[in-house]
Write an enzyme that holds these catalytic residues in place. Structure first.
Site, PDB file in Angstrom:
ATOM      1  N   GLY A 142       0.793  -1.219   0.000  1.00  0.00           N
ATOM      2  CA  GLY A 142       0.000   0.000   0.000  1.00  0.00           C
ATOM      3  C   GLY A 142       0.824   1.267   0.000  1.00  0.00           C
ATOM      4  CB  THR A 143       3.871   2.307   1.862  1.00  0.00           C
ATOM      5  OG1 THR A 143       3.292   2.372   3.163  1.00  0.00           O
ATOM      6  CG2 THR A 143       4.919   3.398   1.737  1.00  0.00           C
ATOM      7  CD  GLN A 197      -6.556  -0.123   7.567  1.00  0.00           C
ATOM      8  OE1 GLN A 197      -7.296  -1.076   7.807  1.00  0.00           O
ATOM      9  NE2 GLN A 197      -5.317  -0.068   8.018  1.00  0.00           N
ATOM     10  CB  SER A 218      -2.273  -3.223   1.044  1.00  0.00           C
ATOM     11  OG  SER A 218      -1.234  -3.967   1.631  1.00  0.00           O
ATOM     12  CB  SER A 219      -1.590  -8.505  -0.426  1.00  0.00           C
ATOM     13  OG  SER A 219      -1.602  -9.844  -0.005  1.00  0.00           O
ATOM     14  CG  HIS A 220       0.026  -6.493   4.914  1.00  0.00           C
ATOM     15  ND1 HIS A 220       0.105  -6.127   6.232  1.00  0.00           N
ATOM     16  CD2 HIS A 220       0.250  -5.374   4.197  1.00  0.00           C
ATOM     17  CE1 HIS A 220       0.383  -4.842   6.314  1.00  0.00           C
ATOM     18  NE2 HIS A 220       0.466  -4.354   5.097  1.00  0.00           N
ATOM     19  CB  CYS A 252       3.266   3.654   8.946  1.00  0.00           C
ATOM     20  SG  CYS A 252       2.916   2.336   7.765  1.00  0.00           S
ATOM     21  CB  THR A 276      11.503  -9.553 -11.191  1.00  0.00           C
ATOM     22  OG1 THR A 276      12.709  -9.378 -11.951  1.00  0.00           O
ATOM     23  CG2 THR A 276      10.821 -10.844 -11.619  1.00  0.00           C
TER      24      THR A 276
END
Length: 378
Positions: free
Chosen positions: A69-70, A177, A197-199, A323, A235
């Site tokens: 996300g960042t 979020q 974001s994934s996590h 963060c 990559t």
């Protein structure tokens, strides 16, 4: 340990983990390579791109995968700012954005752009009148988050999008979020760009994406970049992206059930602290609230002390965005909604997830109650 910090990160789901392992075995090739192994990886990447785009009602060619996300926020905002600087150098964001948005905006200010940070009301929602007043002929980009990571206030993206569309101003939103939790429709909200974001949705760390409206201009951040259509060098993490996509589809399929559970847990927490008359203030918007994020002030204690007290009792909570951990300054969100510095330092955040139970809620309330009793006895 009871984990109540899902807004910071989530454990990978079994399905996402299984897909990661299988993809790492079978699709290990570089998706940019022209041989058959590379082609197979690229074909899987294409499927993932299409599926992620569908989840936000976007177009396949608008998805660019990132490391999270960042990076998604930084690349989206920088690429849009530089692509449209011929029209002006004014950017607008809010006072309650994620640290990554504030950081890239501060960097752009050093590079000659002007940034306006619009205020929010006492619930943390953007002041629409202030936003409209801030718009000028030089305004080229507005970036407003979908939901706040500390108190969970949801911003009126559709209303903002309609305003900006009339003025032909590019609109970006940090949706980290909210993706997988509440509906995101880039066309209905008139969003030109979003970050996800994934996590945060039970996928692997180190994976995210930007959706960029294919009809909106953006500027290549690093010259001669070839990966991801020139949007991001390096990559592409095919196994991570496959796992992310799996987690995203899983989240969408379970969204209604999960959100109902989140609402129940939130109501139960509020009921418990009210019944026990604990001196805790819970922040929530009357209608636009992400239920799994519960921002609180525990009166009489600094948030860090409360967090450490909970940790000693086997409960993981936070004092705000991960963060910002380690910084002594009070929560920016608390300051933005009008709290004094000393009060803002009393902030803690609980965030619920799919594994959270009512028993977990009862336990954390009991620990918070014990903290108050200890204070009364000293």
């Amino acid at each position: 340990m009871i984990y109540l910090d899902y807004a910071a990160s989530t454990p990978m789901s079994e399905e996402a983990l299984a897909v990661y392992v299988e993809s790492a075995k079978k699709y290990f090739g570089n998706a940019s390579s022209l041989h058959d192994i590379g082609t197979a990886a690229n074909e899987l990447l294409t499927i993932c791109r299409k599926q992620i785009a569908q989840l936000v009602s976007g177009e396949e060619k608008g998805i660019y995968f990132t490391s999270g996300g960042t990076e998604a926020n930084v690349l989206a905002i920088r690429s849009l700012a530089y692509a449209h600087r011929h029209k002006g150098k004014h950017i607008i964001t809010s006072s309650v954005e994620h640290a990554s948005v504030h950081a890239v905006c501060a960097q752009l200010e050093q590079e000659g752009f002007t940034v306006t940070y619009v205020p929010v009301d006492r619930f943390g929602q953007v002041d629409m009148k202030a936003l409209e007043r801030a718009l000028t002929e030089e305004t080229i980009l507005v970036s407003i988050q979908h939901a706040n990571s500390e108190i969970g206030t949801i911003q009126p993206l559709k209303q903002i999008g309609e305003l900006l569309k009339k003025k032909q101003i590019v609109f970006h939103s940090d949706c980290v979020q909210t993706f997988g939790k509440i509906p995101i429709d880039v066309k209905q909200f008139h969003l030109d760009s979003i970050s996800i974001s994934s996590h945060k949705i039970y996928g692997p760390k180190g994976v995210g994406a930007v959706y960029m409206n294919p009809r909106v201009r953006w500027h290549m951040s690093l010259p001669n970049t070839t990966h991801e259509g020139g949007f991001r060098p390096g990559t592409v993490n095919v196994p991570g992206i496959a796992s992310f996509t799996t987690a995203a589809l899983e989240a969408e399929n379970k969204r209604n059930t999960v959100q109902q559970h989140m609402n129940e847990l939130r109501r139960y927490f509020v009921e418990q602290i009210t019944q026990k008359q604990l001196p805790i203030t819970v922040f929530e918007h009357p209608t636009d609230q992400l239920p799994q994020i519960v921002g609180c002030l525990v009166h009489g204690f600094e948030g860090q002390y409360v967090m450490l007290h909970c940790n000693r009792h086997g409960i993981a909570i936070s004092t705000g965005s991960a963060c910002q951990v380690g910084k002594q300054a009070p929560s920016k969100t608390m300051i933005a909604i009008g709290k004094e510095e000393d009060e803002a330092k009393q902030f803690i955040r609980l965030s619920f997830g799919v594994r959270t139970t009512k028993n977990d809620v009862e336990t954390v309330v009991s620990v918070l109650e014990q903290l108050q009793k200890e204070r009364m006895s000293t």
